[in-house]
Design an enzyme around this catalytic site. Structure first.
Site, PDB file in Angstrom:
ATOM      1  N   ARG A 106      -1.793  -0.046  -7.231  1.00 22.36           N
ATOM      2  CA  ARG A 106      -1.703   1.123  -8.126  1.00 22.36           C
ATOM      3  C   ARG A 106      -0.291   1.278  -8.662  1.00 22.36           C
ATOM      4  O   ARG A 106       0.664   0.702  -8.138  1.00 22.36           O
ATOM      5  CB  ARG A 106      -2.005   2.403  -7.334  1.00 22.36           C
ATOM      6  CG  ARG A 106      -3.420   2.610  -6.963  1.00 22.36           C
ATOM      7  CD  ARG A 106      -3.622   4.066  -6.596  1.00 22.36           C
ATOM      8  NE  ARG A 106      -3.629   4.310  -5.169  1.00 22.36           N
ATOM      9  CZ  ARG A 106      -3.636   5.524  -4.633  1.00 22.36           C
ATOM     10  NH1 ARG A 106      -3.587   6.590  -5.390  1.00 22.36           N
ATOM     11  NH2 ARG A 106      -3.674   5.671  -3.318  1.00 22.36           N
ATOM     12  N   GLY A 141      -0.204   4.996  -1.178  1.00 23.82           N
ATOM     13  CA  GLY A 141      -1.265   5.718  -0.485  1.00 23.82           C
ATOM     14  C   GLY A 141      -0.761   6.897   0.332  1.00 23.82           C
ATOM     15  O   GLY A 141       0.432   7.231   0.312  1.00 23.82           O
ATOM     16  N   GLN A 142      -1.688   7.525   1.067  1.00 20.74           N
ATOM     17  CA  GLN A 142      -1.355   8.750   1.805  1.00 20.74           C
ATOM     18  C   GLN A 142      -0.192   8.527   2.773  1.00 20.74           C
ATOM     19  O   GLN A 142       0.736   9.321   2.833  1.00 20.74           O
ATOM     20  CB  GLN A 142      -2.580   9.271   2.575  1.00 20.74           C
ATOM     21  CG  GLN A 142      -2.341  10.646   3.180  1.00 20.74           C
ATOM     22  CD  GLN A 142      -3.392  11.065   4.191  1.00 20.74           C
ATOM     23  OE1 GLN A 142      -4.243  10.278   4.599  1.00 20.74           O
ATOM     24  NE2 GLN A 142      -3.320  12.315   4.622  1.00 20.74           N
ATOM     25  N   GLY A 172       0.842  -1.202   0.000  1.00 20.48           N
ATOM     26  CA  GLY A 172       0.000   0.000   0.000  1.00 20.48           C
ATOM     27  C   GLY A 172       0.871   1.244   0.000  1.00 20.48           C
ATOM     28  O   GLY A 172       0.503   2.282   0.557  1.00 20.48           O
ATOM     29  N   TYR A 226     -15.525  -0.196   8.703  1.00 22.14           N
ATOM     30  CA  TYR A 226     -14.087   0.079   8.850  1.00 22.14           C
ATOM     31  C   TYR A 226     -13.661  -0.125  10.307  1.00 22.14           C
ATOM     32  O   TYR A 226     -12.667  -0.800  10.594  1.00 22.14           O
ATOM     33  CB  TYR A 226     -13.840   1.524   8.400  1.00 22.14           C
ATOM     34  CG  TYR A 226     -12.439   2.045   8.565  1.00 22.14           C
ATOM     35  CD1 TYR A 226     -11.384   1.512   7.839  1.00 22.14           C
ATOM     36  CD2 TYR A 226     -12.174   3.122   9.422  1.00 22.14           C
ATOM     37  CE1 TYR A 226     -10.099   2.015   7.974  1.00 22.14           C
ATOM     38  CE2 TYR A 226     -10.899   3.639   9.554  1.00 22.14           C
ATOM     39  CZ  TYR A 226      -9.862   3.082   8.835  1.00 22.14           C
ATOM     40  OH  TYR A 226      -8.594   3.591   8.969  1.00 22.14           O
ATOM     41  N   LYS A 281     -11.148  -2.903  11.882  1.00 24.52           N
ATOM     42  CA  LYS A 281      -9.931  -2.530  12.616  1.00 24.52           C
ATOM     43  C   LYS A 281      -9.918  -3.183  13.994  1.00 24.52           C
ATOM     44  O   LYS A 281      -8.869  -3.644  14.464  1.00 24.52           O
ATOM     45  CB  LYS A 281      -9.834  -1.007  12.748  1.00 24.52           C
ATOM     46  CG  LYS A 281      -9.493  -0.288  11.457  1.00 24.52           C
ATOM     47  CD  LYS A 281      -8.095  -0.628  10.966  1.00 24.52           C
ATOM     48  CE  LYS A 281      -7.709   0.090   9.696  1.00 24.52           C
ATOM     49  NZ  LYS A 281      -6.452  -0.393   9.111  1.00 24.52           N
ATOM     50  N   ASP A 329      -0.961  -7.503  -5.192  1.00 27.41           N
ATOM     51  CA  ASP A 329      -2.303  -7.495  -4.599  1.00 27.41           C
ATOM     52  C   ASP A 329      -2.221  -8.290  -3.307  1.00 27.41           C
ATOM     53  O   ASP A 329      -1.969  -9.501  -3.331  1.00 27.41           O
ATOM     54  CB  ASP A 329      -3.294  -8.131  -5.584  1.00 27.41           C
ATOM     55  CG  ASP A 329      -4.719  -8.131  -5.040  1.00 27.41           C
ATOM     56  OD1 ASP A 329      -4.904  -7.780  -3.856  1.00 27.41           O
ATOM     57  OD2 ASP A 329      -5.628  -8.486  -5.798  1.00 27.41           O
TER      58      ASP A 329
HETATM   59  P1  NAD Z   1      -4.762   5.047   1.278  1.00 28.15           P
HETATM   60  O1  NAD Z   1      -6.118   4.660   0.820  1.00 28.15           O
HETATM   61  O2  NAD Z   1      -4.254   6.392   0.962  1.00 28.15           O
HETATM   62  O3  NAD Z   1      -3.693   3.995   0.763  1.00 28.15           O
HETATM   63  C1  NAD Z   1      -3.947   2.612   0.725  1.00 28.15           C
HETATM   64  C2  NAD Z   1      -3.156   2.036  -0.442  1.00 28.15           C
HETATM   65  O4  NAD Z   1      -3.418   0.629  -0.473  1.00 28.15           O
HETATM   66  C3  NAD Z   1      -3.555   2.613  -1.803  1.00 28.15           C
HETATM   67  O5  NAD Z   1      -2.436   3.109  -2.486  1.00 28.15           O
HETATM   68  C4  NAD Z   1      -4.193   1.445  -2.522  1.00 28.15           C
HETATM   69  O6  NAD Z   1      -3.948   1.433  -3.919  1.00 28.15           O
HETATM   70  C5  NAD Z   1      -3.512   0.258  -1.836  1.00 28.15           C
HETATM   71  N1  NAD Z   1      -4.286  -0.981  -1.960  1.00 28.15           N
HETATM   72  C6  NAD Z   1      -5.633  -1.104  -1.930  1.00 28.15           C
HETATM   73  N2  NAD Z   1      -5.971  -2.382  -2.109  1.00 28.15           N
HETATM   74  C7  NAD Z   1      -4.815  -3.078  -2.248  1.00 28.15           C
HETATM   75  C8  NAD Z   1      -4.505  -4.435  -2.465  1.00 28.15           C
HETATM   76  N3  NAD Z   1      -5.480  -5.355  -2.594  1.00 28.15           N
HETATM   77  N4  NAD Z   1      -3.211  -4.812  -2.549  1.00 28.15           N
HETATM   78  C9  NAD Z   1      -2.226  -3.878  -2.443  1.00 28.15           C
HETATM   79  N5  NAD Z   1      -2.455  -2.580  -2.265  1.00 28.15           N
HETATM   80  C10 NAD Z   1      -3.739  -2.181  -2.163  1.00 28.15           C
HETATM   81  O7  NAD Z   1      -4.734   4.778   2.853  1.00 28.15           O
HETATM   82  P2  NAD Z   1      -3.808   5.479   3.956  1.00 28.15           P
HETATM   83  O8  NAD Z   1      -4.492   6.698   4.427  1.00 28.15           O
HETATM   84  O9  NAD Z   1      -2.418   5.557   3.465  1.00 28.15           O
HETATM   85  O10 NAD Z   1      -3.943   4.415   5.128  1.00 28.15           O
HETATM   86  C11 NAD Z   1      -2.993   3.388   5.317  1.00 28.15           C
HETATM   87  C12 NAD Z   1      -3.409   2.603   6.545  1.00 28.15           C
HETATM   88  O11 NAD Z   1      -3.485   3.496   7.676  1.00 28.15           O
HETATM   89  C13 NAD Z   1      -4.786   1.940   6.457  1.00 28.15           C
HETATM   90  O12 NAD Z   1      -4.778   0.722   7.157  1.00 28.15           O
HETATM   91  C14 NAD Z   1      -5.686   2.910   7.171  1.00 28.15           C
HETATM   92  O13 NAD Z   1      -6.817   2.280   7.707  1.00 28.15           O
HETATM   93  C15 NAD Z   1      -4.775   3.414   8.270  1.00 28.15           C
HETATM   94  N6  NAD Z   1      -5.194   4.713   8.805  1.00 28.15           N
HETATM   95  C16 NAD Z   1      -5.121   5.832   8.028  1.00 28.15           C
HETATM   96  C17 NAD Z   1      -5.545   7.053   8.576  1.00 28.15           C
HETATM   97  C18 NAD Z   1      -5.485   8.317   7.764  1.00 28.15           C
HETATM   98  O14 NAD Z   1      -5.972   9.358   8.244  1.00 28.15           O
HETATM   99  N7  NAD Z   1      -4.887   8.302   6.572  1.00 28.15           N
HETATM  100  C19 NAD Z   1      -6.016   7.116   9.888  1.00 28.15           C
HETATM  101  C20 NAD Z   1      -6.120   5.935  10.627  1.00 28.15           C
HETATM  102  C21 NAD Z   1      -5.670   4.735  10.080  1.00 28.15           C
HETATM  103  N1  SER Z   2      -8.687   9.056   8.718  1.00 26.41           N
HETATM  104  C1  SER Z   2      -9.350   7.798   8.836  1.00 26.41           C
HETATM  105  C2  SER Z   2     -10.728   7.875   8.271  1.00 26.41           C
HETATM  106  O1  SER Z   2     -11.302   8.937   8.332  1.00 26.41           O
HETATM  107  C3  SER Z   2      -9.430   7.366  10.274  1.00 26.41           C
HETATM  108  O2  SER Z   2      -9.065   6.037  10.333  1.00 26.41           O
HETATM  109  O3  SER Z   2     -11.223   6.874   7.817  1.00 26.41           O
END
Ligand code: NAD
Ligand code: SER
Length: 330
Positions: free
Chosen positions: A50, A25-26, A22, A156, A160, A66
């Protein structure tokens, strides 16, 4: 007779090979870059469904992967001699409510695939993030503690919370060193957020600088726990580098930095963007936000492995604006 070198000497010599799942992602983009700075570019394999994020291009190895394809994941782990896995692939809260089945499948099966392979291949450490979304309307609204009533109402949050207990199970049953943080909403300028309820706190900066106005999908007084990305990345690295005996929580640690409402961040943004206007049109994400605590008590993380945040709302806003303006100027 020569004395045997201390154990730490050999530990230092173990070169970790890290797989980030992943990575586009962000969080993945910034975490991959940070891990590459520490361990060396070649030691950190970025992977995603991606295309690689442009910021990662040319900075190190990338594989298309994947996480749901367990066989291919297993092959990559063996082929690349992986010793640590960071699993970031997930569907976040807002997207999850639109497609609950998909969110449950990816968030659960992806984690179980990683935990199983990690156990089998004797992976040194696994990182998997949880979220403040584990908490529900029956949890305390303010300073929500590490251990409390937890009854999530989003798919979600359910995924978690279940995931936290799978991590705990693999640690206690199989000795797997899996670590986790309950991130608050994360704010960043390098990569886009991926479908969460807290995304408004990122969108506001882009819209303010581009359009001078922003229509928020939450009500003005909706307080939520938030964190600036540099703090989140540092927390992750510090957690993963802490000695194993300091990690007493094997479900997931509460983590906190700041809490604010849309009207408060709007006032901060207006300090930098004269004439900035905020309007409000709450949608389905309001219900999600209302089910979460307004603030988090992370004293257990602070006591166990020394967590301290650096950024509050004002400092985060200053830095976001500075960087976004700098990027636009290039
Ligand atoms: P995001 O959606 O920006 O990135 C997730 C990435 O996973 C994407 O690039 C997507 O293409 C990839 N992905 C999706 N399905 C996939 C698969 N089957 N195989 C491989 N890659 C795949 O999410 P994020 O914000 O970077 O979050 C990362 C983790 O942190 C997640 O577990 C999320 O729940 C957790 N989290 C994020 C936040 C936040 O505010 N960003 C807050 C709490 C928890
Ligand atoms: N930033 C995340 C959301 O809003 C919290 O896990 O889903």
């Amino acid at each position: 007779m020569a004395l045997a070198p201390p154990l730490a000497y050999f530990c230092d010599m173990v070169k970790e090979k890290i797989l980030v799942i992943g990575a586009s992602g962000q969080i993945g983009v910034e975490l991959t870059m940070a891990l590459r700075r520490i361990h060396g570019n070649a030691q950190v394999i970025a992977s995603d469904l991606r295309e690689p994020n442009p910021l990662l291009l040319g900075t190190g190895p990338y594989v298309s992967l994947d996480v749901m394809n367990k066989e291919m994941l297993h092959v990559q782990v063996i082929r690349q001699n992986i010793t640590q896995i960071y699993l970031l692939a997930a569907i976040l809260s807002a997207t999850g409510e639109k497609n609950p089945g998909l969110a449950w499948n990816l968030n659960m099966q992806g984690l179980l695939n990683v935990l199983d392979i990690a156990r089998e291949e004797k992976i040194h450490k696994v990182y998997w993030p949880s979220s403040i979304a584990v908490f529900g309307p029956t949890s305390p609204r303010r300073d929500c503690p590490q251990q409390t009533v937890i009854e999530p109402t989003t798919v979600y949050g359910i995924s978690k919370y279940a995931g936290e207990f799978w991590c705990n199970y693999y640690h206690h049953r199989y000795g797997l060193d899996v670590r986790s943080l309950r991130y608050p909403g994360l704010i960043s300028y390098k990569s886009e957020p991926g479908g969460g309820t807290t995304d408004y706190a990122v969108e506001i900066f882009h819209e303010a600088l581009d359009e001078g106005r922003y229509e928020c999908f939450l009500k003005p007084d909706t307080y939520l726990p938030m964190m600036y990305m540099p703090d989140a990345i540092r927390a992750t690295l510090e957690l993963m580098e802490a000695p194993a005996d300091r990690i007493r929580v094997r479900t997931s640690y509460n983590l906190s930095a700041m809490s604010f409402s849309p009207s408060e961040i709007a006032s901060e943004v207006a300090r930098h963007v004269p004439g900035f206007e905020m309007s409000y049109r709450p949608d389905y994400r309001q219900t999600i936000a209302d089910s979460w605590p307004q603030s988090i008590d992370d004293s257990v993380a602070r006591a166990d492995w020394g967590w301290r945040h650096h950024y509050d709302l004002a400092a985060m806003t200053d830095d976001m604006i500075l960087n976004l303006k700098g990027r636009d100027a290039v």
